[in-house]
Motif scaffolding. Structure first.
Motif, short mmCIF file in Angstrom:
data_model
loop_
_atom_site.label_atom_id
_atom_site.label_comp_id
_atom_site.label_asym_id
_atom_site.label_seq_id
_atom_site.Cartn_x
_atom_site.Cartn_y
_atom_site.Cartn_z
N PRO A 203 0.81 -1.23 0.00
CA PRO A 203 0.00 0.00 0.00
C PRO A 203 0.84 1.27 0.00
O PRO A 203 0.49 2.25 -0.67
CB PRO A 203 -0.82 -0.13 1.30
CG PRO A 203 -0.87 -1.59 1.57
CD PRO A 203 0.45 -2.12 1.10
N GLY A 204 1.95 1.26 0.74
CA GLY A 204 2.83 2.43 0.75
C GLY A 204 3.48 2.67 -0.60
O GLY A 204 3.61 3.82 -1.04
N ILE A 205 3.88 1.59 -1.26
CA ILE A 205 4.49 1.72 -2.58
C ILE A 205 3.46 2.26 -3.58
O ILE A 205 3.78 3.12 -4.42
CB ILE A 205 5.05 0.36 -3.05
CG1 ILE A 205 6.19 -0.08 -2.13
CG2 ILE A 205 5.53 0.43 -4.49
CD1 ILE A 205 6.69 -1.49 -2.41
N ALA A 206 2.22 1.77 -3.49
CA ALA A 206 1.17 2.25 -4.38
C ALA A 206 0.90 3.73 -4.15
O ALA A 206 0.73 4.50 -5.10
CB ALA A 206 -0.11 1.44 -4.16
N ALA A 207 0.87 4.15 -2.88
CA ALA A 207 0.64 5.56 -2.57
C ALA A 207 1.77 6.43 -3.10
O ALA A 207 1.55 7.50 -3.69
CB ALA A 207 0.50 5.74 -1.06
N ALA A 208 3.02 5.98 -2.90
CA ALA A 208 4.17 6.75 -3.39
C ALA A 208 4.17 6.82 -4.91
O ALA A 208 4.47 7.87 -5.49
CB ALA A 208 5.47 6.11 -2.89
N GLY A 209 3.83 5.71 -5.57
CA GLY A 209 3.77 5.72 -7.02
C GLY A 209 2.70 6.65 -7.55
O GLY A 209 2.91 7.35 -8.55
#
Length: 285
Positions: A203-209
């Motif tokens: 989820p954090g990677i998706a948010a950062a992306g």
């Protein structure tokens, strides 16, 4: 007490409604402008009562803009295509490079690691106008001027530091004992990273992306200086609507609607990951 509680709820609802209206109204007004002619938009006083027209969208889709001075060829759809290519490719490269780097900074402390990480972050601090001229001269020498590869490379100054620092925080919030237990079971570092760390920080990677995609999509200066008309995104292509015969407000409004549609659709689709990712690690203990 019950009356006070009811009054508080009503006041809170009114306050929330006023805030939402304050932020939504400009978008609503732009949407209305996109279905109006210049004459309707510029009338005084303005009014929401008008005869809608789709001529602004037709001009964008066909690439032919009718002005008082004659017909003007525009390449908005090519600009929109360029925005998709540049933003998607830039975020993909930034994720490919930034996520493993973020994991390395989070899990493997070494001498100078904080200095290196801060140096990468400092790229976001530099004003684009400060570095765009040296980059333009350098790109002319190495043959990267007016190319997708050159612009995607420059867009890493926007995407890579953002992804690196955001994702690093998510990896640091994952208990290291979980990964150690998996490593003790005989799995490699890469297998631990791929099967344990990546899913937990998903989820954090998706948010950062998603945030990196929005920043890349909205970039203006780099594409204006380093790309020609056939490589420029919609942020630069909108300048075509400022013509010698005047500013085409209707076409600008329609271009805004079409240009924010991809990011809005992506945000709506990924809102669950965005909320979960941005709140990940907010409460520790």
């Amino acid at each position: 007490m019950e009356h006070t509680s009811t009054a508080e709820r009503i006041l809170r609802s009114i306050a929330i409604g006023a805030v939402v209206l304050f932020f939504i109204f400009p978008i609503f007004w732009i949407l209305l402008m996109s279905f109006q002619t210049n004459e309707t938009i510029l009338r005084n006083p303005p009014s929401i009562a008008f005869v809608p027209t789709i001529s602004n969208y037709v001009a964008l889709l066909t690439g032919r803009l009718e002005t008082a001075a004659g017909t003007l060829d525009i390449s908005f759809m090519q600009n929109l295509k360029n925005s998709v290519i540049l933003s998607v490719s830039s975020v993909a490269v930034a994720l490919l490079l930034g996520v493993p780097a973020a994991y390395a900074f989070a899990r493997h402390r070494f001498r100078g690691s904080e200095d290196i990480a801060f140096t990468l972050l400092s790229f976001r601090f530099a004003p684009p106008l400060l570095i765009v001229l040296p980059l333009a001269l350098y790109f002319q020498d190495v043959g990267l001027a007016d190319t997708y590869i050159g612009l995607i490379w420059v867009y890493q100054l926007i995407c890579l530091p953002l992804i690196l620092w955001i994702v690093r925080g998510y990896f640091e919030d994952i208990p290291a004992d979980v990964e150690y237990a998996y490593r003790i079971a005989g799995h490699s570092w890469f297998a631990t990273f791929r099967k344990i760390a990546l899913p937990l920080a998903g989820p954090g990677i998706a948010a950062a992306g998603l945030l990196a995609f929005i920043f890349a999509w909205n970039n203006f200066v780099f594409a204006l200086v380093l790309g020609s008309a056939d490589k420029q995104p919609v942020t630069v292509g909108a300048l075509a609507f400022v013509t010698a015969s005047g500013i085409q407000f209707g076409q600008i409004a329609a271009a805004i609607v079409l240009s924010i549609a991809p990011t809005l659709a992506l945000a709506i689709y990924a809102q669950r990951y965005l909320v979960e990712g941005l709140s990940l690690g907010a409460v520790k203990g």
